[in-house]
Design a protein around this motif. Sequence first.
Motif, mmCIF file in Angstrom:
data_model
loop_
_atom_site.group_PDB
_atom_site.id
_atom_site.type_symbol
_atom_site.label_atom_id
_atom_site.label_comp_id
_atom_site.label_asym_id
_atom_site.label_seq_id
_atom_site.Cartn_x
_atom_site.Cartn_y
_atom_site.Cartn_z
ATOM 1 N N SER A 120 0.830 -1.186 0.000
ATOM 2 C CA SER A 120 0.000 0.000 0.000
ATOM 3 C C SER A 120 0.867 1.239 0.000
ATOM 4 C CB SER A 120 -0.884 -0.005 1.241
ATOM 5 O OG SER A 120 -1.499 1.242 1.393
ATOM 6 N N ALA A 121 0.389 2.273 -0.670
ATOM 7 C CA ALA A 121 1.090 3.549 -0.643
ATOM 8 C C ALA A 121 0.383 4.526 0.287
ATOM 9 C CB ALA A 121 1.195 4.131 -2.054
ATOM 10 N N ASP A 122 -0.654 4.041 0.998
ATOM 11 C CA ASP A 122 -1.393 4.909 1.916
ATOM 12 C C ASP A 122 -0.570 5.097 3.188
ATOM 13 O OD1 ASP A 122 -3.098 5.709 4.081
ATOM 14 O OD2 ASP A 122 -4.793 5.307 2.767
ATOM 15 N N HIS A 123 -0.376 6.326 3.588
ATOM 16 C CA HIS A 123 0.512 6.593 4.721
ATOM 17 C C HIS A 123 0.034 5.920 5.993
ATOM 18 C CE1 HIS A 123 -1.844 9.597 7.105
ATOM 19 N NE2 HIS A 123 -2.531 9.630 5.981
ATOM 20 N N LYS A 124 -1.277 5.723 6.134
ATOM 21 C CA LYS A 124 -1.794 5.109 7.369
ATOM 22 C C LYS A 124 -1.423 3.638 7.423
ATOM 23 C CE LYS A 124 -6.024 6.497 6.417
ATOM 24 N NZ LYS A 124 -5.729 7.343 5.231
ATOM 25 N N THR A 125 -1.568 2.945 6.288
ATOM 26 C CA THR A 125 -1.186 1.538 6.253
ATOM 27 C C THR A 125 0.310 1.390 6.478
ATOM 28 O OG1 THR A 125 -2.918 1.276 4.617
ATOM 29 C CG2 THR A 125 -1.410 -0.563 4.913
ATOM 30 N N ILE A 126 1.090 2.252 5.843
ATOM 31 C CA ILE A 126 2.547 2.164 6.003
ATOM 32 C C ILE A 126 2.921 2.408 7.467
ATOM 33 C CG2 ILE A 126 4.724 3.260 5.390
ATOM 34 C CD1 ILE A 126 3.495 3.745 2.616
ATOM 35 N N GLY A 127 2.276 3.376 8.094
ATOM 36 C CA GLY A 127 2.535 3.628 9.504
ATOM 37 C C GLY A 127 2.266 2.392 10.340
ATOM 38 N N LYS A 128 1.154 1.708 10.050
ATOM 39 C CA LYS A 128 0.822 0.521 10.838
ATOM 40 C C LYS A 128 1.792 -0.610 10.558
ATOM 41 C CE LYS A 128 -3.779 1.213 10.067
ATOM 42 N NZ LYS A 128 -5.182 0.813 9.945
ATOM 43 N N GLN A 129 2.241 -0.707 9.293
ATOM 44 C CA GLN A 129 3.232 -1.740 8.987
ATOM 45 C C GLN A 129 4.508 -1.512 9.800
ATOM 46 O OE1 GLN A 129 3.285 -1.073 4.745
ATOM 47 N NE2 GLN A 129 2.184 -2.960 4.333
ATOM 48 N N TYR A 130 4.926 -0.259 9.894
ATOM 49 C CA TYR A 130 6.098 0.055 10.716
ATOM 50 C C TYR A 130 5.858 -0.339 12.166
ATOM 51 C CZ TYR A 130 9.106 2.691 7.524
ATOM 52 O OH TYR A 130 9.972 3.061 6.530
ATOM 53 N N LEU A 131 4.634 -0.118 12.643
ATOM 54 C CA LEU A 131 4.321 -0.439 14.034
ATOM 55 C C LEU A 131 4.483 -1.936 14.281
ATOM 56 C CD1 LEU A 131 3.268 0.550 16.771
ATOM 57 C CD2 LEU A 131 0.966 0.092 15.962
ATOM 58 N N TRP A 132 3.898 -2.736 13.395
ATOM 59 C CA TRP A 132 4.021 -4.188 13.558
ATOM 60 C C TRP A 132 5.481 -4.602 13.546
ATOM 61 C CZ3 TRP A 132 0.362 -7.190 15.259
ATOM 62 C CH2 TRP A 132 -0.986 -6.853 15.035
ATOM 63 N N LEU A 133 6.223 -4.084 12.572
ATOM 64 C CA LEU A 133 7.629 -4.453 12.450
ATOM 65 C C LEU A 133 8.380 -4.094 13.732
ATOM 66 C CD1 LEU A 133 9.751 -4.064 9.311
ATOM 67 C CD2 LEU A 133 10.686 -3.283 11.444
ATOM 68 N N GLY A 134 8.144 -2.883 14.225
ATOM 69 C CA GLY A 134 8.848 -2.448 15.428
ATOM 70 C C GLY A 134 8.499 -3.299 16.629
ATOM 71 N N LEU A 135 7.211 -3.632 16.788
ATOM 72 C CA LEU A 135 6.806 -4.410 17.963
ATOM 73 C C LEU A 135 7.393 -5.812 17.916
ATOM 74 C CD1 LEU A 135 3.094 -3.267 18.389
ATOM 75 C CD2 LEU A 135 5.054 -2.695 19.817
ATOM 76 N N ILE A 136 7.397 -6.406 16.729
ATOM 77 C CA ILE A 136 7.953 -7.753 16.627
ATOM 78 C C ILE A 136 9.454 -7.722 16.923
ATOM 79 C CG2 ILE A 136 8.479 -9.612 15.006
ATOM 80 C CD1 ILE A 136 5.715 -8.938 13.698
ATOM 81 N N MET A 137 10.141 -6.717 16.388
ATOM 82 C CA MET A 137 11.576 -6.627 16.658
ATOM 83 C C MET A 137 11.840 -6.339 18.138
ATOM 84 S SD MET A 137 13.042 -7.501 13.997
ATOM 85 C CE MET A 137 14.775 -7.084 14.124
ATOM 86 N N ALA A 138 10.932 -5.620 18.788
ATOM 87 C CA ALA A 138 11.099 -5.365 20.225
ATOM 88 C C ALA A 138 11.097 -6.678 20.990
ATOM 89 C CB ALA A 138 9.987 -4.449 20.728
ATOM 90 N N LEU A 139 10.242 -7.583 20.548
ATOM 91 C CA LEU A 139 10.193 -8.898 21.176
ATOM 92 C C LEU A 139 11.537 -9.620 20.999
ATOM 93 C CD1 LEU A 139 7.649 -9.798 22.580
ATOM 94 C CD2 LEU A 139 7.155 -11.287 20.635
ATOM 95 N N VAL A 140 12.075 -9.570 19.779
ATOM 96 C CA VAL A 140 13.373 -10.199 19.516
ATOM 97 C C VAL A 140 14.449 -9.578 20.420
ATOM 98 C CG1 VAL A 140 15.139 -10.620 17.769
ATOM 99 C CG2 VAL A 140 12.730 -10.691 17.131
ATOM 100 N N GLY A 141 14.482 -8.237 20.459
ATOM 101 C CA GLY A 141 15.481 -7.563 21.286
ATOM 102 C C GLY A 141 15.318 -7.918 22.748
#
Lengths: 194, 560, 109
Positions: free
Chosen positions: B21-42
Motif C-alpha cells: 500500500s502507498a497509503d501513509h496510514k497503512t505504512i505507519g501501521k506496517q512500521y508499528l508491527w515491524l517495530g513491535l515484533i523486533m522489540a520482542l526479539v530484542g
Amino acid sequence: MHGTQANVQPRPEFGKLGMWWFLASEIMTFGGFLAVYILYRAASGGGWTETAEHVSIALGSINTFVLLTSSLTIVKSTEAVNQGEYDRAKNYLGWTILLGVVFLAIKGVEYTSEIRHGFTPITNIFWNFYFALTGLHALHILVGIIINLVLYIGAVKGTLWREDLGHRIEVAGLYWHFVDIVWIFLFPLLYLSY
Amino acid sequence: MDHNGNTELRENSFWRKYLFSADHKTIGKQYLWLGLIMALVGGILAYFMRKQLAWPESETLTPNVYNAFVTMHGTIMVFFVAMPILLGCFGNFLIPLMIGADDMAFPRLNMLSFWTFFVGTLLLILSFFVPGGAAAAGWTGYAPLSAKPIYTGVNWGLNLWILSLALEFASVLMGGVNFMTTAITMRAEGMSWFRLPLMVWMQLSAAIIFMLSVGPTIAAAVLLLLDRLVGTGFFVPAQGGDPLLWQHLFWFFGHPEVYVVLLPGFGVLLEILPAGSRKPIFGYRIIIYSTLVAGVLSFIVWAHHMFVSGMNPNLSMPFSITTILISVPFAIVIFAMIATMWRGSIRLTTAMSFAIGTLMTFLMGGVTGIFNGSAAVDIFIHDTYFVVAHFHYTLFPATFFAAFAGIYFWFPKMFGRMLNETWGKVHFWLTFVGFNLVFLPMFRLGMAGHMRRLADPTQYNFLSTESIKSTQIFITWAAIGLLIGQAPFIVNFLRSIVAGEVAEENPWQANTLEWSTASPPPHGNFEVRPIVHHDPYNYSSPDADSDWLPQDQSLEEITT
Amino acid sequence: MATEAHDHPNYFMVWVVLLLLLVVSLAAAYMPFSQTLTVILIFVIAAVKALLVASFFMHLKIEGKLILAIAIVPVILFVIMTISLLPDIVYNPVETATQKLEAPKSTVH
Ligand SMILES: [Cu+2]
C-alpha cells in the motif's frame, strides 16, 4: 463542517524540494568520504606524493571537460523545456547521456591501465582511496545515466511533457550537477595535489 | 469525495490495500508491527544476556555468542524498534493527518521506504544464521575490531549487519525527504508554522537531524565494508588507516541519532500532556526554539563518547562544555511539560500514565548524562554499567514509555477500536516498576567498577563478591518480570484490534486535526479538507462551550 | 520555478568560464610554485567552479531562502566536522600507534 479544496501547491514543486533534501544528505555523505581522505592525506605529511604521481592527469582533465560539458547540455535541456521546445530538450538530454557514457568509458580505460601497472584497489592507502572515491562517483554517474535514460524514453514517447508530472528534467539536472560538483573537487584532490 | 485530482487515491485491491500500500496510514501501521515484533526479539536477547550474567556458571551463552547478543540487542532496539515505531509509525501515520493533508507528498517513495526497511530487517535476522553468527563488534562497530573478520571470528554476520544498517539508513532518508516535503507543501489552509502540532515539529526536527548527520557514518560504513571485503586499510593501522576516525565518524551520527529517537518521543508527550491535563501547552514557541537549539548543538557534542579513546586531550574540554550546554534546552522542554500539567485537571488515562512515566525516568537519564558528559568524571565511569544504566534511562523512556503512550493514545485512530484501559494500567505499572528495578541497581554496579560487554564478570575478584552477585540475580529476576509485564499489552493489543470497544471520532477530546475525521480515517483522510482556525492546544478556553476547541472549528460557528 | 525565460543566465558563457578555470588549475599544478601555493590555488579554483555550477546551473542564485539553506547548511557542517577533527587525526600529541600514518610504499614502478 466546512472546508475548501484549494491550497494544494502544484506538485511540480515537490520534486525539486525533495531532490534538494536528498542532495543535502548526499553532501554530508560525500563530505564524510572527502573528510577522511583530506585528514589522512594531511596527516601523511607528503608521504603519498610519490605513489600519487601515477594517476593520469591527461585523462582526468578530459573527463573533467566531459562532465562540465554534460552539465551544460542538461541545463540547456531544462531551458528548452521552459521555452516549450521539446525536441531540442530531448536532443540535449541525449547528449547528456552520451557524455555520461563517455565519462565512464574513459574512467574504464584509466582503471585498466592503472591496474595493469600494478596499482590496484589494495596497493596502498592512496590507491584505496583513489578507487573508492572515483568508484563511488562513477556509481553515481551510472545512476544519473539510468535516470536520464528513463526520462529520454519518456521524451521519445511524449509522456515526459505532461504538466502534472512537473519538471522532471530540472530535478534530474539538479542531481547531475551535484555529481559534477563532486568531480570538481575529486579532480584536484586525487589528480593535482602531489 | 474530493481528492484534488490525486491519481494515487484510487480504491485498491487487497494486495494494494494491505500489503503493497502507498497509503501513509497503512505504512505507519506496517512500521508499528515491524517495530513491535523486533522489540520482542530484542527483549529475548536481553533475557539470555541477563541469565548469563546472573548465573555465569550456567554457561547460557559462550563469550562469542554473548558479544553477538550485546551487539544485536543494541542494534535492534535503536535502529529496528525505536526508529520504526517513533518515526516510521508515528511520523507516517500522524504527519499528513495532523497537517490536514490527504497523504504524503511522495506516496510511492513512502512505500519503497518501508520495503527497504523490511529487507534491511530480514538481512539483520538472517545474520544470526550465517556461519560465524551475527555481528559481535558492539552496536558501535568500533574499528579495527570490526575491520577484519579474523578479529571477532564473524565474517558474513558483520557484513550483513553493515548492509542492513545501510538499507535502514536509506529507508529513513527516503522517509525524511517525504516528511519534510509534505510538511512544507501540503499543510491545510490556515495551518501556519506556529499552528503546527508539536509532534510535527519534533518529527521534522528529527528528520533534519538524521539527514544532516547520517552521511559521514554511511561513508565510514562503506569504507569499513571495503576493508572487510576488498582488503583495503582505511581503518586498519597496519595498512596506514586510523581506527580513531571510525569512532569520530560513527559518533558524529551516533549522538544526534539519540535525538532522532528522543524528539518524536517528546512529540508524543507534547500531544498527550495538554490533552490529559485539559490545559494549553506551556511555552509553545519556547519548546520549538529549544528544540532547534538542541538540534544545532547536537552536531558538536559527539566526542564526549571518546574521552578515553586516546584522542587529542585538548578536544575534551570543548566537547565537555558543549555537552553540558545541551542539557539546558532539554531542561527547558521538560520544565515546559511539567508546567503544562501544573494545576491542570488531569485525566489519568493509560496514555497519560505512560507520558508521566516517561518524564520521570527521562529526567534520571538526563541528570546522569551530565556525569558522563564531563570528561573528568567520565574517565572513571566510562564503559561501566553506569553508562549502561544512563542510556537505558534515556532511550527506554523514549523507545518504550513514549511509544506505549503514543500507542494507547492513537490506537483508536489507527484501528478504530479502543484498547482496554484497565489492562493498560496494569501494563503501565508492571513496566514502570520493572524498568526501575532493572536499571536503578545498574548505577551501583557501574560505580563498583563493573565493565560493560562482559560475558562472565566473576572472572574478576572484585565482581565476585556476594553483594555484586546478589545484585546481578536481583536485576535478572526484575528483567524477567519486566518481560512478563508485556504480556498484558500483547494480549490487549491483539484482542482490541478485533474485539475492542468501537472508538468514536475523538475519544480523548483532543484538538489536533486527526481527531476531526473518522476512526480510522478513510482513504484520503478527510471527507472535506479542513480549514485551521486555532493553535492546537486550545483546552479550557473561556470562549468555547466545551473544554476543548478543535483546530478546524471556528468560534463564530459555535456562538451562532 | 525558473520560468522567467529571459532572466536566465547565459549558460554557454558559464561553461566557457568553467573550462577556462580548468585550464588555469592545470597550469597552476604544473607551475613551479611552492606546494602550499599550488594546493591553495587549485582548491580555490575548484570552489569557484563548484559555486558557478551551483548558482547558475542549479539556479541557487534565484532560489528561495529555504532551498538555499538546505544547500548551505550541510556544507557548513562538513567544514566544521573536518576542522574539529584536525587536532585529533593530524595534530594529535598523544603518541599512538596510528599517530603518524605511514607513507605508503608503491610496490611496483
Ligand atoms: Cu552522545
